[in-house]
Design a protein around this motif. Sequence first.
Motif, mmCIF file in Angstrom:
data_model
loop_
_atom_site.group_PDB
_atom_site.id
_atom_site.type_symbol
_atom_site.label_atom_id
_atom_site.label_comp_id
_atom_site.label_asym_id
_atom_site.label_seq_id
_atom_site.Cartn_x
_atom_site.Cartn_y
_atom_site.Cartn_z
ATOM 1 N N SER A 1 -2.928 9.608 2.991
ATOM 2 C CA SER A 1 -1.667 9.039 3.085
ATOM 3 C C SER A 1 -1.328 9.185 4.060
ATOM 4 N N HIS B 1 0.326 5.780 7.724
ATOM 5 C CA HIS B 1 1.398 5.189 6.736
ATOM 6 C C HIS B 1 2.970 5.026 7.388
ATOM 7 N N SER C 1 -0.721 1.455 9.215
ATOM 8 C CA SER C 1 -0.342 0.085 8.210
ATOM 9 C C SER C 1 1.724 0.272 8.940
ATOM 10 N N THR D 1 -7.555 -3.078 2.282
ATOM 11 C CA THR D 1 -7.101 -2.298 1.705
ATOM 12 C C THR D 1 -8.057 -2.030 0.433
ATOM 13 N N GLU E 1 2.836 -2.546 4.046
ATOM 14 C CA GLU E 1 3.430 -1.600 2.929
ATOM 15 C C GLU E 1 5.100 -2.190 2.945
ATOM 16 N N LEU F 1 -2.858 -2.903 7.301
ATOM 17 C CA LEU F 1 -2.114 -2.555 5.895
ATOM 18 C C LEU F 1 -0.779 -2.671 6.624
ATOM 19 N N ILE G 1 1.216 -0.305 -4.408
ATOM 20 C CA ILE G 1 0.252 1.783 -4.788
ATOM 21 C C ILE G 1 1.780 2.500 -4.774
ATOM 22 N N THR H 1 0.716 -1.611 -0.127
ATOM 23 C CA THR H 1 -0.113 0.111 -0.302
ATOM 24 C C THR H 1 1.381 1.722 0.048
ATOM 25 N N HIS H 2 2.152 1.358 0.133
ATOM 26 C CA HIS H 2 2.543 2.194 -0.033
ATOM 27 C C HIS H 2 4.595 1.807 -0.812
#
Length: 256
Positions: free
Chosen positions: A126, A153, A173, A248, A201, A199, A34, A5-6
């Motif tokens: 984010s 994040h 995250s 997500t 990342e 999440l 992402i 996710t990051h």
Amino acid sequence: MLIDTHAHLNDPTLYADYQGVIKRANDAGVAEIINVGFDYPSSVMAVRLAEKHDQLWAMVGVHPHDADSYNDEIENKLKKLAASPKVVAIGEIGLDFYYDNSPRELQREVFRKQLALAKELNKPVSIHDREAHGNLLQILRERDWQGIGGILHCFSGSYEMARECINLGFYVSFGGPLTFKNAVNLQDLAAKVPLERILVETDCPYLSPHPLRGKVNEPANVVYVAQKLAELRQCSYEEICRITTENTRRLLFNSR
Ligand code: NI
């Protein structure tokens, strides 16, 4: 499958071989990535990459390090970029009082402007928060952007902070630092925050997980984070993959 996710495939370190990076991610079971903008040019790149590849998505925004690059013109350009169906959130935005690359008052102002932008565009955010937990919480509590939701994040705050942010509609995250041997507090917290708000990342090319610490990070390595979470939550790796992917999708893909 997992979703990173990051990521920053828009960073020159990874962009140089981004197709190889995507292939290694796919081989490791990381199906979607992402890419997150940190200034206007990197936001443009994130969107271009996402429009070229089905499994890539983008976030657009200006990082607190570059708060002094934010103005009305950039805001309008970000708005145009965010019209792409591949843009899932505004980010990364927030506060960084560790490096203090931009004056704190300006960081707060630009953070508020981008929260308002996200609200206007009906997109989640984010959030980057480094050594600015108190200020950040204060701003997130303000009435103007209640309900936008988003991601903290690479979360580095306390359990109490995580609880409050979750109540405000945010997801927590975890990245490479969760796997570090000295990350006892973070690991305790990851073991008890609600699973439906977790999440995973990489924040690649930064923050490689153990045992790759110090090397260039890439999305394939989000596997190490998911494995650590499975160990901490005493559940299977597959369960972490299923839940974090569902989370997500619920936050970023479904409702928009
Ligand atoms: Ni980042």
